[in-house]
Design a protein around this motif. Structure first.
Motif, PDB file in Angstrom:
ATOM      1  N   LEU A  66       0.821  -0.974   0.079  1.00 19.46           N
ATOM      2  CA  LEU A  66      -0.006  -0.139  -0.063  1.00 19.46           C
ATOM      3  C   LEU A  66       0.844   1.099   0.013  1.00 19.46           C
ATOM      4  CD1 LEU A  66      -2.516  -1.191   2.759  1.00 19.46           C
ATOM      5  CD2 LEU A  66      -2.573  -1.179   0.264  1.00 19.46           C
ATOM      6  N   ILE A  67       0.494   2.176  -0.917  1.00 23.93           N
ATOM      7  CA  ILE A  67       1.285   3.592  -0.897  1.00 23.93           C
ATOM      8  C   ILE A  67       0.365   4.601  -0.825  1.00 23.93           C
ATOM      9  CG2 ILE A  67       3.024   2.400  -2.479  1.00 23.93           C
ATOM     10  CD1 ILE A  67       1.701   3.695  -4.849  1.00 23.93           C
ATOM     11  N   ASP A  68       0.825   5.687  -0.420  1.00 24.37           N
ATOM     12  CA  ASP A  68       0.119   7.166  -0.221  1.00 24.37           C
ATOM     13  C   ASP A  68       0.076   7.532  -1.762  1.00 24.37           C
ATOM     14  OD1 ASP A  68       0.603   7.004   2.364  1.00 24.37           O
ATOM     15  OD2 ASP A  68       2.275   8.342   2.480  1.00 24.37           O
ATOM     16  N   LEU A  69      -1.042   8.421  -2.052  1.00 27.25           N
ATOM     17  CA  LEU A  69      -1.397   8.608  -3.312  1.00 27.25           C
ATOM     18  C   LEU A  69      -1.922  10.094  -3.474  1.00 27.25           C
ATOM     19  CD1 LEU A  69      -3.792   5.749  -4.244  1.00 27.25           C
ATOM     20  CD2 LEU A  69      -1.311   6.089  -5.225  1.00 27.25           C
ATOM     21  N   SER A  70      -1.570  10.631  -4.493  1.00 28.85           N
ATOM     22  CA  SER A  70      -2.261  11.829  -4.777  1.00 28.85           C
ATOM     23  C   SER A  70      -3.085  11.802  -5.885  1.00 28.85           C
ATOM     24  CB  SER A  70      -0.921  12.994  -5.437  1.00 28.85           C
ATOM     25  OG  SER A  70      -0.031  13.110  -4.384  1.00 28.85           O
ATOM     26  N   VAL A  71      -4.321  12.412  -5.807  1.00 26.93           N
ATOM     27  CA  VAL A  71      -5.291  12.301  -6.953  1.00 26.93           C
ATOM     28  C   VAL A  71      -5.578  13.683  -7.230  1.00 26.93           C
ATOM     29  CG1 VAL A  71      -7.161  12.380  -5.058  1.00 26.93           C
ATOM     30  CG2 VAL A  71      -7.693  11.508  -7.369  1.00 26.93           C
ATOM     31  N   ALA A  72      -5.653  13.988  -8.541  1.00 30.11           N
ATOM     32  CA  ALA A  72      -6.236  15.075  -9.182  1.00 30.11           C
ATOM     33  C   ALA A  72      -7.473  15.109  -9.934  1.00 30.11           C
ATOM     34  CB  ALA A  72      -4.814  15.622 -10.438  1.00 30.11           C
ATOM     35  N   PHE A  73      -8.348  15.990  -9.620  1.00 25.27           N
ATOM     36  CA  PHE A  73      -9.600  16.050 -10.321  1.00 25.27           C
ATOM     37  C   PHE A  73      -9.741  17.128 -11.433  1.00 25.27           C
ATOM     38  CE2 PHE A  73     -10.641  14.509  -6.186  1.00 25.27           C
ATOM     39  CZ  PHE A  73     -11.454  13.079  -6.340  1.00 25.27           C
ATOM     40  N   LEU A  74     -10.019  16.527 -12.590  1.00 25.79           N
ATOM     41  CA  LEU A  74     -10.008  17.251 -13.855  1.00 25.79           C
ATOM     42  C   LEU A  74     -11.358  17.630 -14.310  1.00 25.79           C
ATOM     43  CD1 LEU A  74      -7.385  15.130 -13.915  1.00 25.79           C
ATOM     44  CD2 LEU A  74      -6.951  16.479 -15.815  1.00 25.79           C
ATOM     45  N   ASP A  75     -11.703  18.868 -14.808  1.00 25.18           N
ATOM     46  CA  ASP A  75     -12.770  18.874 -15.587  1.00 25.18           C
ATOM     47  C   ASP A  75     -13.090  18.385 -17.147  1.00 25.18           C
ATOM     48  OD1 ASP A  75     -11.434  20.914 -17.187  1.00 25.18           O
ATOM     49  OD2 ASP A  75     -12.273  22.559 -16.104  1.00 25.18           O
ATOM     50  N   GLU A  76     -14.089  18.609 -17.604  1.00 28.98           N
ATOM     51  CA  GLU A  76     -14.319  17.909 -18.925  1.00 28.98           C
ATOM     52  C   GLU A  76     -13.176  18.594 -20.036  1.00 28.98           C
ATOM     53  OE1 GLU A  76     -16.677  21.737 -18.368  1.00 28.98           O
ATOM     54  OE2 GLU A  76     -16.556  19.745 -17.510  1.00 28.98           O
ATOM     55  N   GLN A  77     -12.484  19.707 -19.844  1.00 31.34           N
ATOM     56  CA  GLN A  77     -11.488  20.292 -20.736  1.00 31.34           C
ATOM     57  C   GLN A  77      -9.940  19.849 -20.264  1.00 31.34           C
ATOM     58  OE1 GLN A  77     -13.947  22.887 -19.473  1.00 31.34           O
ATOM     59  NE2 GLN A  77     -14.955  22.278 -21.395  1.00 31.34           N
ATOM     60  N   GLY A  78      -9.937  18.867 -19.230  1.00 33.91           N
ATOM     61  CA  GLY A  78      -8.728  18.368 -18.822  1.00 33.91           C
ATOM     62  C   GLY A  78      -8.174  19.305 -17.850  1.00 33.91           C
ATOM     63  N   VAL A  79      -8.812  20.279 -17.221  1.00 30.80           N
ATOM     64  CA  VAL A  79      -8.102  21.074 -16.341  1.00 30.80           C
ATOM     65  C   VAL A  79      -8.068  20.726 -15.052  1.00 30.80           C
ATOM     66  CG1 VAL A  79      -7.980  23.740 -15.359  1.00 30.80           C
ATOM     67  CG2 VAL A  79      -8.609  23.246 -18.007  1.00 30.80           C
ATOM     68  N   ILE A  80      -6.946  20.738 -14.309  1.00 31.87           N
ATOM     69  CA  ILE A  80      -6.772  20.268 -13.016  1.00 31.87           C
ATOM     70  C   ILE A  80      -7.631  21.184 -12.142  1.00 31.87           C
ATOM     71  CG2 ILE A  80      -5.494  19.676 -10.860  1.00 31.87           C
ATOM     72  CD1 ILE A  80      -3.267  18.896 -12.954  1.00 31.87           C
ATOM     73  N   ARG A  81      -8.748  20.864 -11.336  1.00 35.34           N
ATOM     74  CA  ARG A  81      -9.476  21.618 -10.392  1.00 35.34           C
ATOM     75  C   ARG A  81      -8.996  21.616  -9.008  1.00 35.34           C
ATOM     76  NH1 ARG A  81     -14.332  23.972 -12.824  1.00 35.34           N
ATOM     77  NH2 ARG A  81     -13.840  25.425 -10.826  1.00 35.34           N
ATOM     78  N   GLU A  82      -8.571  20.314  -8.529  1.00 35.92           N
ATOM     79  CA  GLU A  82      -8.035  20.158  -7.213  1.00 35.92           C
ATOM     80  C   GLU A  82      -7.100  18.982  -7.108  1.00 35.92           C
ATOM     81  OE1 GLU A  82     -11.392  19.411  -4.428  1.00 35.92           O
ATOM     82  OE2 GLU A  82     -12.894  20.401  -5.774  1.00 35.92           O
ATOM     83  N   ILE A  83      -6.321  19.007  -6.083  1.00 41.11           N
ATOM     84  CA  ILE A  83      -5.559  17.987  -5.996  1.00 41.11           C
ATOM     85  C   ILE A  83      -5.426  17.418  -4.418  1.00 41.11           C
ATOM     86  CG2 ILE A  83      -3.077  17.077  -5.925  1.00 41.11           C
ATOM     87  CD1 ILE A  83      -2.423  19.250  -8.098  1.00 41.11           C
ATOM     88  N   HIS A  84      -5.785  16.181  -4.198  1.00 38.64           N
ATOM     89  CA  HIS A  84      -5.899  15.781  -2.735  1.00 38.64           C
ATOM     90  C   HIS A  84      -4.658  14.746  -2.473  1.00 38.64           C
ATOM     91  CE1 HIS A  84      -9.766  17.449  -2.076  1.00 38.64           C
ATOM     92  NE2 HIS A  84      -9.938  17.227  -3.163  1.00 38.64           N
ATOM     93  N   GLU A  85      -4.236  14.569  -1.296  1.00 43.25           N
ATOM     94  CA  GLU A  85      -3.066  13.690  -0.912  1.00 43.25           C
ATOM     95  C   GLU A  85      -3.894  12.775  -0.085  1.00 43.25           C
ATOM     96  OE1 GLU A  85       0.076  13.855  -2.024  1.00 43.25           O
ATOM     97  OE2 GLU A  85      -0.632  15.704  -2.795  1.00 43.25           O
ATOM     98  N   LEU A  86      -3.748  11.489  -0.274  1.00 39.59           N
ATOM     99  CA  LEU A  86      -4.214  10.113   0.367  1.00 39.59           C
ATOM    100  C   LEU A  86      -3.267   9.538   1.167  1.00 39.59           C
ATOM    101  CD1 LEU A  86      -6.705   9.044  -2.162  1.00 39.59           C
ATOM    102  CD2 LEU A  86      -7.324  10.312  -0.058  1.00 39.59           C
ATOM    103  N   LYS A  87      -3.266   9.607   2.419  1.00 37.70           N
ATOM    104  CA  LYS A  87      -2.179   8.777   3.470  1.00 37.70           C
ATOM    105  C   LYS A  87      -2.812   7.420   3.484  1.00 37.70           C
ATOM    106  CE  LYS A  87       1.017   8.402   6.331  1.00 37.70           C
ATOM    107  NZ  LYS A  87       2.119   7.475   5.958  1.00 37.70           N
ATOM    108  N   ALA A  88      -1.773   6.178   3.269  1.00 43.09           N
ATOM    109  CA  ALA A  88      -2.274   4.903   3.312  1.00 43.09           C
ATOM    110  C   ALA A  88      -2.159   4.358   4.608  1.00 43.09           C
ATOM    111  CB  ALA A  88      -1.547   4.024   2.515  1.00 43.09           C
ATOM    112  N   TYR A  89      -2.723   3.683   5.413  1.00 48.52           N
ATOM    113  CA  TYR A  89      -2.857   3.080   6.669  1.00 48.52           C
ATOM    114  C   TYR A  89      -2.710   1.479   6.412  1.00 48.52           C
ATOM    115  CZ  TYR A  89      -3.138   7.686   8.464  1.00 48.52           C
ATOM    116  OH  TYR A  89      -3.002   8.906   8.673  1.00 48.52           O
TER     117      TYR A  89
END
Length: 69
Positions: A1-24
């Motif tokens: 298991l690894i920590d992840l970053s997730v980027a949310f993109l809109d319909e034009q492919g523009v990054i709107r948000e980035i979240h960091e996820l910590k694995a436990y």
């Protein structure tokens, strides 16, 4: 298991948000992230998961656009 970053993109492919996820890894398999779900505050068409801090380490941020060829 690894920590992840997730980027949310809109319909034009523009990054709107980035979240960091910590694995436990000591937690139960189905909830190995502290938060069970993460979602965008905006309407997202795509979510891109990378290793933790990938976006920061590659100077990719909110407002940048993903171009698929």
């Amino acid at each position: 298991l690894i920590d992840l970053s997730v980027a949310f993109l809109d319909e034009q492919g523009v990054i709107r948000e980035i979240h960091e996820l910590k694995a436990y890894p000591e937690r139960h398999e189905r909830s190995f992230f502290l938060a069970r779900t993460v979602s965008s505050k905006f309407k997202a068409s795509y979510a891109l998961e990378m290793n933790a801090h990938w976006f920061r380490d590659h100077a990719v941020g909110v407002g940048d656009r993903l171009i698929l060829k």
